[in-house]
Design a protein around this motif. Structure first.
Motif, PDB file in Angstrom:
ATOM      1  N   ASN A  14     -35.495  32.759 -22.454  1.00 18.28           N
ATOM      2  CA  ASN A  14     -35.589  32.901 -20.996  1.00 18.28           C
ATOM      3  C   ASN A  14     -37.029  33.093 -20.538  1.00 18.28           C
ATOM      4  N   ARG A  15     -37.800  33.891 -21.265  1.00 21.66           N
ATOM      5  CA  ARG A  15     -39.201  34.114 -20.895  1.00 21.66           C
ATOM      6  C   ARG A  15     -39.993  32.803 -20.941  1.00 21.66           C
ATOM      7  N   ALA A  16     -39.819  32.049 -22.012  1.00 15.23           N
ATOM      8  CA  ALA A  16     -40.559  30.785 -22.146  1.00 15.23           C
ATOM      9  C   ALA A  16     -40.105  29.767 -21.108  1.00 15.23           C
ATOM     10  N   LYS A  17     -38.787  29.648 -20.891  1.00 14.74           N
ATOM     11  CA  LYS A  17     -38.274  28.710 -19.896  1.00 14.74           C
ATOM     12  C   LYS A  17     -38.787  29.048 -18.495  1.00 14.74           C
TER      13      LYS A  17
ATOM     14  N   LEU B 249     -41.567  30.392 -17.624  1.00 10.07           N
ATOM     15  CA  LEU B 249     -42.965  29.971 -17.482  1.00 10.07           C
ATOM     16  C   LEU B 249     -43.071  28.471 -17.217  1.00 10.07           C
ATOM     17  N   VAL B 250     -42.225  27.681 -17.859  1.00  7.91           N
ATOM     18  CA  VAL B 250     -42.246  26.227 -17.650  1.00  7.91           C
ATOM     19  C   VAL B 250     -41.636  25.885 -16.285  1.00  7.91           C
ATOM     20  N   GLU B 251     -40.470  26.443 -16.001  1.00  5.09           N
ATOM     21  CA  GLU B 251     -39.730  26.070 -14.797  1.00  5.09           C
ATOM     22  C   GLU B 251     -40.295  26.677 -13.519  1.00  5.09           C
ATOM     23  N   GLU B 252     -40.770  27.913 -13.580  1.00  6.40           N
ATOM     24  CA  GLU B 252     -41.207  28.606 -12.368  1.00  6.40           C
ATOM     25  C   GLU B 252     -42.722  28.700 -12.216  1.00  6.40           C
ATOM     26  N   CYS B 253     -43.459  28.562 -13.302  1.00  9.43           N
ATOM     27  CA  CYS B 253     -44.922  28.737 -13.256  1.00  9.43           C
ATOM     28  C   CYS B 253     -45.674  27.440 -13.578  1.00  9.43           C
ATOM     29  N   GLY B 254     -44.931  26.376 -13.880  1.00  6.91           N
ATOM     30  CA  GLY B 254     -45.553  25.090 -14.143  1.00  6.91           C
ATOM     31  C   GLY B 254     -46.272  24.963 -15.478  1.00  6.91           C
TER      32      GLY B 254
ATOM     33  N   ALA C  50     -39.533  32.038 -28.799  1.00  3.79           N
ATOM     34  CA  ALA C  50     -39.192  30.685 -28.374  1.00  3.79           C
ATOM     35  C   ALA C  50     -40.437  30.013 -27.830  1.00  3.79           C
ATOM     36  N   MET C  51     -40.554  28.734 -28.106  1.00  6.42           N
ATOM     37  CA  MET C  51     -41.605  27.905 -27.525  1.00  6.42           C
ATOM     38  C   MET C  51     -40.890  26.796 -26.758  1.00  6.42           C
ATOM     39  N   VAL C  52     -41.273  26.636 -25.492  1.00  8.33           N
ATOM     40  CA  VAL C  52     -40.645  25.640 -24.630  1.00  8.33           C
ATOM     41  C   VAL C  52     -41.739  24.740 -24.070  1.00  8.33           C
TER      42      VAL C  52
END
Length: 173
Positions: A53-56, A58-63, A88-90
């Motif tokens: 969830n933390r990694a996702k 950053l990708v989904e909400e922080c670009g 996790a790495m996303v």
């Protein structure tokens, strides 16, 4: 390759783990982001979900184009409670790499404190009469007399994540 890497925490131990693995030429951006799990994850599954969830986020909400989430938790087994950690790495291409790390049994007093609802970070601080153990050596550092510290424990997970990502890049050719 990539020039920036986001990490979903401002915890110094987690940041050091990422810094130890990645080149000094990569900008590491640390942000406090939600894990969307309980403050004290109580299973491998919950701890793993928190890291993802933390990694996702950053990708989904922080670009972020590449992000790492690290989460510590505990696991109850028949013979006691274990410390656990997951990462996790996303990527922004919806690739998700997951890895788990070392385990160590908690002393009975710490396990009982966690079972009663105290977060492990608070419980270890009380137990050793220190503040901020989770930002320094971590519970694992206390319980191993500094032989393995929290950043080293998470560094192992980060190396597993990075290796999986590198392998996926190699296979793509």
């Amino acid at each position: 390759m990539f020039s920036t890497l986001h990490i979903g925490s401002k915890n110094p131990a987690k940041i050091r783990a990422v810094e130890h693995v990645f080149s000094k030429n990569i900008e590491i951006i640390a942000k406090d982001v939600p894990s969307s799990v309980s403050p004290q994850p109580l299973s491998d599954q919950e701890t793993k979900i928190g890291a993802v969830n933390r990694a996702k986020y950053l990708v989904e909400e922080c670009g972020a184009s590449l992000a790492i989430g690290l989460e510590g938790g505990v696991v109850e087994e028949k013979d006691g409670m274990l410390l656990c950690n997951w990462g996790a790495m996303v990527t922004n291409n919806n690739e998700i790499f997951v890895a788990g790390g070392a385990r160590i049994y908690l002393p009975i007093e710490l396990a009982e404190s966690v079972r009663s609802g105290t977060e492990l970070g608070e419980a270890i601080d009380d137990w050793v009469k220190k503040e901020g153990v989770r930002k320094g050596e971590g519970t694992v550092g206390i319980l191993t007399d500094g032989v393995i510290t929290r950043d080293q424990m998470f560094e192992h997970v980060v190396r597993l994540l990075y290796g999986q990502w590198k392998f996926s890049q190699k296979r793509r050719g």
